[in-house]
Write a protein that holds these residues in place. Sequence first.
Motif, PDB file in Angstrom:
ATOM      1  N   PRO A  32       0.783  -1.235   0.000  1.00  0.00           N
ATOM      2  CA  PRO A  32       0.000   0.000   0.000  1.00  0.00           C
ATOM      3  C   PRO A  32       0.821   1.294   0.000  1.00  0.00           C
ATOM      4  N   GLN A  33       2.062   1.257   0.492  1.00  0.00           N
ATOM      5  CA  GLN A  33       2.869   2.480   0.513  1.00  0.00           C
ATOM      6  C   GLN A  33       4.183   2.348  -0.250  1.00  0.00           C
ATOM      7  N   ILE A  34       4.355   1.265  -1.002  1.00  0.00           N
ATOM      8  CA  ILE A  34       5.588   1.041  -1.743  1.00  0.00           C
ATOM      9  C   ILE A  34       5.255   0.698  -3.191  1.00  0.00           C
ATOM     10  N   GLY A  35       5.874   1.448  -4.115  1.00  0.00           N
ATOM     11  CA  GLY A  35       5.649   1.210  -5.534  1.00  0.00           C
ATOM     12  C   GLY A  35       6.959   1.123  -6.289  1.00  0.00           C
ATOM     13  N   VAL A  36       6.880   0.549  -7.487  1.00  0.00           N
ATOM     14  CA  VAL A  36       8.006   0.516  -8.415  1.00  0.00           C
ATOM     15  C   VAL A  36       7.544   1.248  -9.668  1.00  0.00           C
ATOM     16  N   GLU A  37       8.303   2.302 -10.031  1.00  0.00           N
ATOM     17  CA  GLU A  37       7.905   3.163 -11.144  1.00  0.00           C
ATOM     18  C   GLU A  37       8.890   3.069 -12.294  1.00  0.00           C
ATOM     19  N   VAL A  38       8.349   3.102 -13.523  1.00  0.00           N
ATOM     20  CA  VAL A  38       9.159   3.209 -14.733  1.00  0.00           C
ATOM     21  C   VAL A  38       8.794   4.525 -15.403  1.00  0.00           C
ATOM     22  N   LEU A  39       9.801   5.350 -15.665  1.00  0.00           N
ATOM     23  CA  LEU A  39       9.621   6.625 -16.369  1.00  0.00           C
ATOM     24  C   LEU A  39      10.096   6.449 -17.800  1.00  0.00           C
ATOM     25  N   ALA A  40       9.260   6.857 -18.753  1.00  0.00           N
ATOM     26  CA  ALA A  40       9.617   6.821 -20.177  1.00  0.00           C
ATOM     27  C   ALA A  40       9.119   8.113 -20.817  1.00  0.00           C
ATOM     28  N   ALA A  41       9.607   8.401 -22.009  1.00  0.00           N
ATOM     29  CA  ALA A  41       9.205   9.631 -22.686  1.00  0.00           C
ATOM     30  C   ALA A  41       9.493   9.510 -24.173  1.00  0.00           C
ATOM     31  N   THR A  42       8.923  10.440 -24.938  1.00  0.00           N
ATOM     32  CA  THR A  42       9.327  10.570 -26.329  1.00  0.00           C
ATOM     33  C   THR A  42      10.738  11.169 -26.329  1.00  0.00           C
TER      34      THR A  42
ATOM     35  N   GLN B  33       9.584   3.576  -4.886  1.00  0.00           N
ATOM     36  CA  GLN B  33       8.940   4.747  -4.295  1.00  0.00           C
ATOM     37  C   GLN B  33       8.335   4.403  -2.941  1.00  0.00           C
ATOM     38  N   TYR B  34       8.365   5.404  -2.062  1.00  0.00           N
ATOM     39  CA  TYR B  34       7.704   5.271  -0.771  1.00  0.00           C
ATOM     40  C   TYR B  34       6.670   6.386  -0.656  1.00  0.00           C
ATOM     41  N   TYR B  35       5.416   5.999  -0.420  1.00  0.00           N
ATOM     42  CA  TYR B  35       4.304   6.942  -0.266  1.00  0.00           C
ATOM     43  C   TYR B  35       4.164   7.275   1.214  1.00  0.00           C
ATOM     44  N   LEU B  36       4.233   8.563   1.521  1.00  0.00           N
ATOM     45  CA  LEU B  36       4.373   9.015   2.904  1.00  0.00           C
ATOM     46  C   LEU B  36       3.076   9.014   3.705  1.00  0.00           C
ATOM     47  N   MET B  37       1.923   9.111   3.050  1.00  0.00           N
ATOM     48  CA  MET B  37       0.649   9.250   3.755  1.00  0.00           C
ATOM     49  C   MET B  37      -0.060   7.903   3.869  1.00  0.00           C
ATOM     50  N   ASP B  38      -1.120   7.901   4.668  1.00  0.00           N
ATOM     51  CA  ASP B  38      -1.998   6.742   4.749  1.00  0.00           C
ATOM     52  C   ASP B  38      -2.487   6.398   3.335  1.00  0.00           C
ATOM     53  N   PRO B  39      -2.545   5.117   2.953  1.00  0.00           N
ATOM     54  CA  PRO B  39      -2.946   4.739   1.595  1.00  0.00           C
ATOM     55  C   PRO B  39      -4.329   5.261   1.174  1.00  0.00           C
TER      56      PRO B  39
ATOM     57  N   TYR C 161       5.207  11.365  -2.388  1.00  0.00           N
ATOM     58  CA  TYR C 161       6.096  10.206  -2.407  1.00  0.00           C
ATOM     59  C   TYR C 161       7.522  10.640  -2.716  1.00  0.00           C
ATOM     60  N   VAL C 162       8.451   9.786  -2.341  1.00  0.00           N
ATOM     61  CA  VAL C 162       9.867   9.968  -2.658  1.00  0.00           C
ATOM     62  C   VAL C 162      10.362   8.683  -3.300  1.00  0.00           C
ATOM     63  N   GLY C 163      11.409   8.808  -4.108  1.00  0.00           N
ATOM     64  CA  GLY C 163      11.906   7.620  -4.787  1.00  0.00           C
ATOM     65  C   GLY C 163      13.407   7.633  -4.988  1.00  0.00           C
ATOM     66  N   LEU C 164      13.951   6.454  -5.181  1.00  0.00           N
ATOM     67  CA  LEU C 164      15.365   6.259  -5.480  1.00  0.00           C
ATOM     68  C   LEU C 164      15.444   5.233  -6.596  1.00  0.00           C
ATOM     69  N   GLY C 165      16.204   5.554  -7.642  1.00  0.00           N
ATOM     70  CA  GLY C 165      16.226   4.629  -8.761  1.00  0.00           C
ATOM     71  C   GLY C 165      17.507   4.663  -9.556  1.00  0.00           C
ATOM     72  N   VAL C 166      17.444   4.003 -10.714  1.00  0.00           N
ATOM     73  CA  VAL C 166      18.562   3.903 -11.643  1.00  0.00           C
ATOM     74  C   VAL C 166      18.099   4.430 -12.992  1.00  0.00           C
TER      75      VAL C 166
ATOM     76  N   GLY D 244      23.282   5.944 -14.050  1.00  0.00           N
ATOM     77  CA  GLY D 244      23.436   6.759 -12.858  1.00  0.00           C
ATOM     78  C   GLY D 244      22.248   6.649 -11.926  1.00  0.00           C
ATOM     79  N   LEU D 245      22.402   7.191 -10.735  1.00  0.00           N
ATOM     80  CA  LEU D 245      21.319   7.206  -9.756  1.00  0.00           C
ATOM     81  C   LEU D 245      20.296   8.287 -10.110  1.00  0.00           C
ATOM     82  N   SER D 246      19.090   8.085  -9.629  1.00  0.00           N
ATOM     83  CA  SER D 246      18.016   9.050  -9.814  1.00  0.00           C
ATOM     84  C   SER D 246      17.287   9.197  -8.479  1.00  0.00           C
ATOM     85  N   TYR D 247      17.050  10.446  -8.092  1.00  0.00           N
ATOM     86  CA  TYR D 247      16.291  10.745  -6.879  1.00  0.00           C
ATOM     87  C   TYR D 247      15.014  11.442  -7.320  1.00  0.00           C
ATOM     88  N   SER D 248      13.887  11.119  -6.696  1.00  0.00           N
ATOM     89  CA  SER D 248      12.633  11.729  -7.146  1.00  0.00           C
ATOM     90  C   SER D 248      11.717  12.054  -5.973  1.00  0.00           C
ATOM     91  N   ALA D 249      10.796  12.956  -6.249  1.00  0.00           N
ATOM     92  CA  ALA D 249       9.731  13.308  -5.310  1.00  0.00           C
ATOM     93  C   ALA D 249       8.530  13.707  -6.139  1.00  0.00           C
TER      94      ALA D 249
END
Length: 193
Positions: free
Chosen positions: A65-75, A101-107, A114-119, A139-144
């Motif tokens: 409920p508070q943890i996700g895995v995100e994929v970012l893509a674009a044109t 990703q970690y979601y900070l609030m109640d689901p 949310y905040v995230g750490l990725g590659v 490289g590393l990627s930090y997100s919010a």
Amino acid sequence: MKLLKTLLASAVAVSAMPALAYEAGDIIVKAGIVNVNPKEDSGVDGLTVKDDTQLGLTLTYMVAPQIGVEVLAATPFKHGIELNGNRVATTKHLPPTVSAQYYLMDPASKLQPYVGLGVNHTFFFEEDGAVNHLGKSWGLSYSAGLNYDLGDNLLANVAVWKMDIDSEADTALGELDVEIDPLVFMVGAGMKF
């Protein structure tokens, strides 16, 4: 006074509406406008990489409920490369990024920061001008970010990533190490399935 009571009753009713509660197994798809804004100092005196805006997509799978895995893509993003204010080259790149990703609030909250750490894996193509080739980057990627429940499984989203993108440029002057390290901004909307 009657208007005040009506507004108060409406506010209570809206706050009592069920929110877009996140659960394990949910999939969240978002689309929007993405701007990639490289840092001013590229590590090479006088060399700058200009920003670009394109269509971006994210897909998030909620593993809890508070943890996700995100994929970012674009044109593909197209960037002008300038040396001392003069355009010397252009390049296109794609920066696919996978983040936990970690979601900070109640689901069940309507507001979901949310905040995230990725590659990030960036690859460049269609270089022209003074740059013959730009090497791939890992490289590393930090997100919010912030999702806001609009009802009926729809949501609004704003997000930012800081990406570590460093490349070697093959130029007429030889090999140059280029630090792009952009801030990436997205404004969009999405749906939870």
